[in-house]
Design an enzyme around this catalytic site. Structure first.
Site, PDB file in Angstrom:
ATOM      1  N   SER A 105       1.380  -1.315   0.262  1.00 39.51           N
ATOM      2  CA  SER A 105       0.226  -0.231   0.048  1.00 39.51           C
ATOM      3  C   SER A 105       1.139   1.155   0.039  1.00 39.51           C
ATOM      4  O   SER A 105       0.800   2.369   0.652  1.00 39.51           O
ATOM      5  CB  SER A 105      -1.003   0.145   1.122  1.00 39.51           C
ATOM      6  OG  SER A 105      -0.500  -0.341   2.397  1.00 39.51           O
ATOM      7  N   ASN A 163      -2.182  -2.287  13.808  1.00 42.34           N
ATOM      8  CA  ASN A 163      -4.019  -1.264  13.345  1.00 42.34           C
ATOM      9  C   ASN A 163      -4.478  -0.281  14.420  1.00 42.34           C
ATOM     10  O   ASN A 163      -4.756   0.156  14.082  1.00 42.34           O
ATOM     11  CB  ASN A 163      -4.627  -3.026  14.387  1.00 42.34           C
ATOM     12  CG  ASN A 163      -4.372  -3.863  13.619  1.00 42.34           C
ATOM     13  OD1 ASN A 163      -3.968  -3.619  12.317  1.00 42.34           O
ATOM     14  ND2 ASN A 163      -4.442  -5.142  13.496  1.00 42.34           N
ATOM     15  N   THR A 196     -39.797  27.384  -9.391  1.00 46.31           N
ATOM     16  CA  THR A 196     -40.184  26.059  -8.459  1.00 46.31           C
ATOM     17  C   THR A 196     -40.652  25.530 -10.187  1.00 46.31           C
ATOM     18  O   THR A 196     -41.100  25.657 -11.240  1.00 46.31           O
ATOM     19  CB  THR A 196     -41.800  26.809  -8.082  1.00 46.31           C
ATOM     20  OG1 THR A 196     -42.307  26.878  -8.734  1.00 46.31           O
ATOM     21  CG2 THR A 196     -41.436  27.464  -6.992  1.00 46.31           C
ATOM     22  N   HIS A 197     -40.944  24.364  -9.906  1.00 51.37           N
ATOM     23  CA  HIS A 197     -40.340  23.265 -11.299  1.00 51.37           C
ATOM     24  C   HIS A 197     -40.049  23.610 -12.338  1.00 51.37           C
ATOM     25  O   HIS A 197     -40.534  23.432 -13.322  1.00 51.37           O
ATOM     26  CB  HIS A 197     -41.849  22.935 -11.335  1.00 51.37           C
ATOM     27  CG  HIS A 197     -42.608  22.392 -10.448  1.00 51.37           C
ATOM     28  ND1 HIS A 197     -42.966  21.515 -10.021  1.00 51.37           N
ATOM     29  CD2 HIS A 197     -43.260  23.974  -9.184  1.00 51.37           C
ATOM     30  CE1 HIS A 197     -43.482  21.765  -9.117  1.00 51.37           C
ATOM     31  NE2 HIS A 197     -43.655  22.801  -8.346  1.00 51.37           N
ATOM     32  N   SER A 224     -13.517  26.190 -27.916  1.00 47.38           N
ATOM     33  CA  SER A 224     -13.993  24.477 -28.599  1.00 47.38           C
ATOM     34  C   SER A 224     -12.516  23.816 -29.771  1.00 47.38           C
ATOM     35  O   SER A 224     -12.528  25.720 -30.155  1.00 47.38           O
ATOM     36  CB  SER A 224     -14.866  24.000 -29.384  1.00 47.38           C
ATOM     37  OG  SER A 224     -14.934  23.563 -30.410  1.00 47.38           O
ATOM     38  N   LYS A 271     -17.206  29.258 -29.644  1.00 45.29           N
ATOM     39  CA  LYS A 271     -17.414  28.744 -28.840  1.00 45.29           C
ATOM     40  C   LYS A 271     -16.685  29.297 -26.773  1.00 45.29           C
ATOM     41  O   LYS A 271     -15.648  29.848 -26.946  1.00 45.29           O
ATOM     42  CB  LYS A 271     -17.567  27.472 -28.390  1.00 45.29           C
ATOM     43  CG  LYS A 271     -18.233  26.489 -29.326  1.00 45.29           C
ATOM     44  CD  LYS A 271     -19.611  26.779 -28.855  1.00 45.29           C
ATOM     45  CE  LYS A 271     -19.901  25.694 -27.587  1.00 45.29           C
ATOM     46  NZ  LYS A 271     -20.293  24.683 -27.863  1.00 45.29           N
ATOM     47  N   ASN A 307     -16.733  27.841 -23.208  1.00 42.58           N
ATOM     48  CA  ASN A 307     -17.502  26.910 -22.645  1.00 42.58           C
ATOM     49  C   ASN A 307     -17.468  26.605 -20.869  1.00 42.58           C
ATOM     50  O   ASN A 307     -16.009  26.639 -20.805  1.00 42.58           O
ATOM     51  CB  ASN A 307     -16.931  25.221 -22.802  1.00 42.58           C
ATOM     52  CG  ASN A 307     -17.595  24.964 -24.140  1.00 42.58           C
ATOM     53  OD1 ASN A 307     -18.310  25.785 -24.860  1.00 42.58           O
ATOM     54  ND2 ASN A 307     -16.557  24.557 -25.754  1.00 42.58           N
ATOM     55  N   GLU A 341     -19.428  22.113 -15.794  1.00 43.58           N
ATOM     56  CA  GLU A 341     -19.133  21.029 -15.890  1.00 43.58           C
ATOM     57  C   GLU A 341     -17.939  20.032 -14.986  1.00 43.58           C
ATOM     58  O   GLU A 341     -18.718  18.873 -14.470  1.00 43.58           O
ATOM     59  CB  GLU A 341     -18.808  21.033 -17.399  1.00 43.58           C
ATOM     60  CG  GLU A 341     -20.572  21.520 -18.479  1.00 43.58           C
ATOM     61  CD  GLU A 341     -19.818  21.825 -19.476  1.00 43.58           C
ATOM     62  OE1 GLU A 341     -19.904  20.821 -20.289  1.00 43.58           O
ATOM     63  OE2 GLU A 341     -18.950  22.543 -19.761  1.00 43.58           O
ATOM     64  N   TYR A 367     -10.297  -5.908  13.386  1.00 44.71           N
ATOM     65  CA  TYR A 367      -9.164  -5.603  12.172  1.00 44.71           C
ATOM     66  C   TYR A 367      -9.613  -6.565  11.067  1.00 44.71           C
ATOM     67  O   TYR A 367      -9.314  -7.541  11.250  1.00 44.71           O
ATOM     68  CB  TYR A 367      -7.756  -5.116  12.918  1.00 44.71           C
ATOM     69  CG  TYR A 367      -7.169  -5.065  11.123  1.00 44.71           C
ATOM     70  CD1 TYR A 367      -7.322  -3.044  10.770  1.00 44.71           C
ATOM     71  CD2 TYR A 367      -6.747  -5.848  10.655  1.00 44.71           C
ATOM     72  CE1 TYR A 367      -6.812  -3.462   9.499  1.00 44.71           C
ATOM     73  CE2 TYR A 367      -6.084  -5.333   9.493  1.00 44.71           C
ATOM     74  CZ  TYR A 367      -6.446  -3.592   9.166  1.00 44.71           C
ATOM     75  OH  TYR A 367      -5.441  -2.844   8.003  1.00 44.71           O
ATOM     76  N   GLN A 384      -7.762  -1.310   4.861  1.00 45.48           N
ATOM     77  CA  GLN A 384      -7.590  -0.905   3.981  1.00 45.48           C
ATOM     78  C   GLN A 384      -7.680  -0.057   2.930  1.00 45.48           C
ATOM     79  O   GLN A 384      -6.952   1.205   2.101  1.00 45.48           O
ATOM     80  CB  GLN A 384      -6.303  -1.738   3.309  1.00 45.48           C
ATOM     81  CG  GLN A 384      -4.709  -1.328   2.594  1.00 45.48           C
ATOM     82  CD  GLN A 384      -4.101  -2.215   2.601  1.00 45.48           C
ATOM     83  OE1 GLN A 384      -3.170  -2.507   3.748  1.00 45.48           O
ATOM     84  NE2 GLN A 384      -3.107  -2.358   0.676  1.00 45.48           N
ATOM     85  N   LYS A 396      -8.119   4.178   2.520  1.00 48.25           N
ATOM     86  CA  LYS A 396      -7.928   5.205   2.504  1.00 48.25           C
ATOM     87  C   LYS A 396      -7.548   5.934   0.788  1.00 48.25           C
ATOM     88  O   LYS A 396      -8.047   7.008   0.758  1.00 48.25           O
ATOM     89  CB  LYS A 396      -6.227   5.345   2.239  1.00 48.25           C
ATOM     90  CG  LYS A 396      -5.816   4.969   4.199  1.00 48.25           C
ATOM     91  CD  LYS A 396      -4.170   4.155   4.385  1.00 48.25           C
ATOM     92  CE  LYS A 396      -4.853   2.885   4.584  1.00 48.25           C
ATOM     93  NZ  LYS A 396      -5.560   2.431   5.339  1.00 48.25           N
TER      94      LYS A 396
HETATM   95  N1  ARG Z   1      -1.895  -0.760   5.220  1.00 49.63           N
HETATM   96  C1  ARG Z   1      -2.392  -1.694   6.477  1.00 49.63           C
HETATM   97  C2  ARG Z   1      -4.305  -0.395   6.563  1.00 49.63           C
HETATM   98  O1  ARG Z   1      -4.130   0.437   5.671  1.00 49.63           O
HETATM   99  C3  ARG Z   1      -2.264  -1.289   8.230  1.00 49.63           C
HETATM  100  C4  ARG Z   1      -2.893  -2.023   8.920  1.00 49.63           C
HETATM  101  C5  ARG Z   1      -1.852  -3.358   8.507  1.00 49.63           C
HETATM  102  N2  ARG Z   1      -2.772  -4.325   9.419  1.00 49.63           N
HETATM  103  C6  ARG Z   1      -1.911  -5.966   9.184  1.00 49.63           C
HETATM  104  N3  ARG Z   1      -2.469  -6.362  10.727  1.00 49.63           N
HETATM  105  N4  ARG Z   1      -1.566  -6.507   8.133  1.00 49.63           N
HETATM  106  O2  ARG Z   1      -5.291  -1.388   6.590  1.00 49.63           O
END
Ligand code: ARG
Length: 448
Positions: free
Chosen positions: A7, A95, A140-141, A262, A268, A270, A275, A302, A307, A310
């Site tokens: 990761s 964790n 309205t509408h 454009s 144009k 835009n 948008e 956990y 993961q 993120k």
């Molecule tokens: N990369 C993991 C996450 O984002 C961190 C925790 C990993 N924990 C584990 N026991 N492998 O959640």
């Protein structure tokens, strides 16, 4: 397996927060004698060194590092040696680390988003103030309904973002609890003080339950909801600007700096910012949906699925930090065609309600007033004229209640002025709102 598990290509963004956690954790270990004062000093120095290497880019995750935590532990051991560097793993787990770090990231991001939302509100109030007396069609509408002030309409887009600011503030109360000390799931046996870590990290207190602390991500999904709501509210204003800048509406002109041309049609201009803003709302909703789907049905505590929190969080933050400055610049540079807005304000018999309410003030029950006004509109449609064009005789033929004095309310300015109840479009009420919004988003473009 390694490729799937890795990761670092996204969680490296959390390096700064991982190091903050390490400093706080070192203090907690020293507090209970697991590090002597010299070791603590040494370790903190090593963390500082590692941080400056990370900032300079001379320390980076290796292909063999799984995540930000393992990469930084490797870095620390390289500097402090494995006897000292290896001590930091006691009493914490990736964790509780990750659950804390994503919160710290979101809290910082929320502050940036809040400040851009305040600028957004500020830009709307400046445009409102610049065009304070200008009337426009209220709909309205999507049909002409009653005339309103342009300022009233613009400020109607400020209030949803005020609520989003309030949501972020309220969310922060829940986000500011520290999972650190929860360990892998069951807590620590080393007698460390998690409130010391929380305090060092600028958080209010430790979480109450170590299993909940390591396995819940509702703080992240709630944050993603607020981001999505901000995007949805921005998309509604964007949609209006897209319509308003067409030839059919002709309400507003986008500045050259904030529109695009454009490649084939030379004429144009835009509304790409509007948008893209409208489009990005879909992505923000997608990020929320993605995390909610990940969380659904996950057993305690956990699980590696977590993961997946993120990337949606990073993407929603990046999206808003991209969209908001652009839309703020665009609003600042909007040129409203006030004459056109004023001309269209009475279109579509938008003063009919004013006639009905005038009749009510003359003692006519509203039901009858509604019918009489309906007949007036039919007559006008038949003759191809406006309400104000009917003669005294024509008015009297429709109803004896329709005295010539009714003309007093057949003006856009009279109609707007009469709507002076709380939150209405009358100028004094719009000024009230403007003053309220100014407390939240003061003008920064003026001296004092
Ligand atoms: N990369 C993991 C996450 O984002 C961190 C925790 C990993 N924990 C584990 N026991 N492998 O959640």
């Amino acid at each position: 397996m390694a490729n799937l598990s890795k990761s670092t290509h996204f969680d490296w963004r959390l390096a700064k927060y991982d190091l903050l956690g390490s400093r706080a954790h070192a203090e907690a270990l020293a507090d209970k004698g697991y590090l002597n004062p010299e070791e603590l000093t040494e370790l903190l120095k090593a963390v500082d060194q590692l941080e400056s290497r990370v900032e300079k880019g001379s320390f980076k995750p290796k292909d063999t590092d799984e995540d930000v935590h393992s990469a930084l532990e490797r870095g620390l051991i390289e500097i402090a040696g494995s006897d000292l560097g290896g001590k930091l793993r006691a009493g914490r787990s990736r964790n509780d680390q990750i659950a804390t770090e994503i919160r710290l990231f979101m809290i910082d991001a929320a502050a940036e988003i809040q400040s851009l939302l305040i600028s957004y509100i500020e830009q709307l109030t400046i445009q409102a103030e610049t065009h304070m007396g200008v009337a426009m069609p209220g709909r309205t509408h999507f049909q002409h309904a009653q005339p309103v002030l342009l300022a009233h309409h613009l400020l109607a887009h400020a209030w949803p973002q005020v609520r989003n600011l309030q949501r972020l503030e309220d969310w922060q109360g829940r986000a500011s609890l520290s999972p650190y000390g929860a360990g892998a799931l069951a807590g620590s046996s080393l007698g460390l003080d998690p409130s010391l870590v929380a305090e060092k990290l600028g958080l209010k207190a430790p979480e109450k339950n170590s299993m909940d602390a390591t396995s819940s991500r509702d703080v992240a999904s709630e944050f993603l909801f607020i981001c999505a709501q901000i995007g949805i509210d921005l998309s509604r204003f964007s949609e209006e600007l897209i319509s308003w800048s067409t030839a059919e509406f002709g309400y507003v002109q986008l500045s050259d700096e904030f529109s695009t041309g454009s490649s084939i049609m030379p004429q144009k201009k835009n509304p790409d910012i509007a948008e893209l803003t409208r489009g990005k709302a879909g992505r923000l909703i997608g990020n929320l949906t993605s995390l909610l789907t990940t969380l659904k049905g996950l057993p305690l505590s956990y699980n590696r699925d977590l993961q997946e929190d993120k990337e949606p969080v990073f993407d929603s933050v990046d999206t808003l930090l991209l969209v908001l400055p652009a839309i703020n610049g665009m609003i600042k540079n909007l040129v409203f065609h006030t004459q056109r807005l004023e001309e269209l304000a009475p279109a579509g018999f938008s003063l009919a309600t004013d006639v009905a309410e005038w009749l009510v003030r003359q003692g006519v029950p509203f039901k009858n007033a509604h019918e009489i006004t309906g007949q007036m509109v039919s007559k006008c449609e038949e003759l191809g004229v406006g309400l104000e064009d009917l003669t005294d005789k024509q008015l009297a033929e429709i109803s004896k209640e329709l005295k010539p004095e009714v003309r007093e309310v057949l003006s856009v300015s009279g109609s707007i002025k009469s709507r002076d109840g709380a939150g209405g479009t009358a100028l004094p009420r719009v000024l009230d709102q403007l003053m309220e919004l100014r407390k939240i988003a003061p003008r920064t473009d003026l001296e004092n």
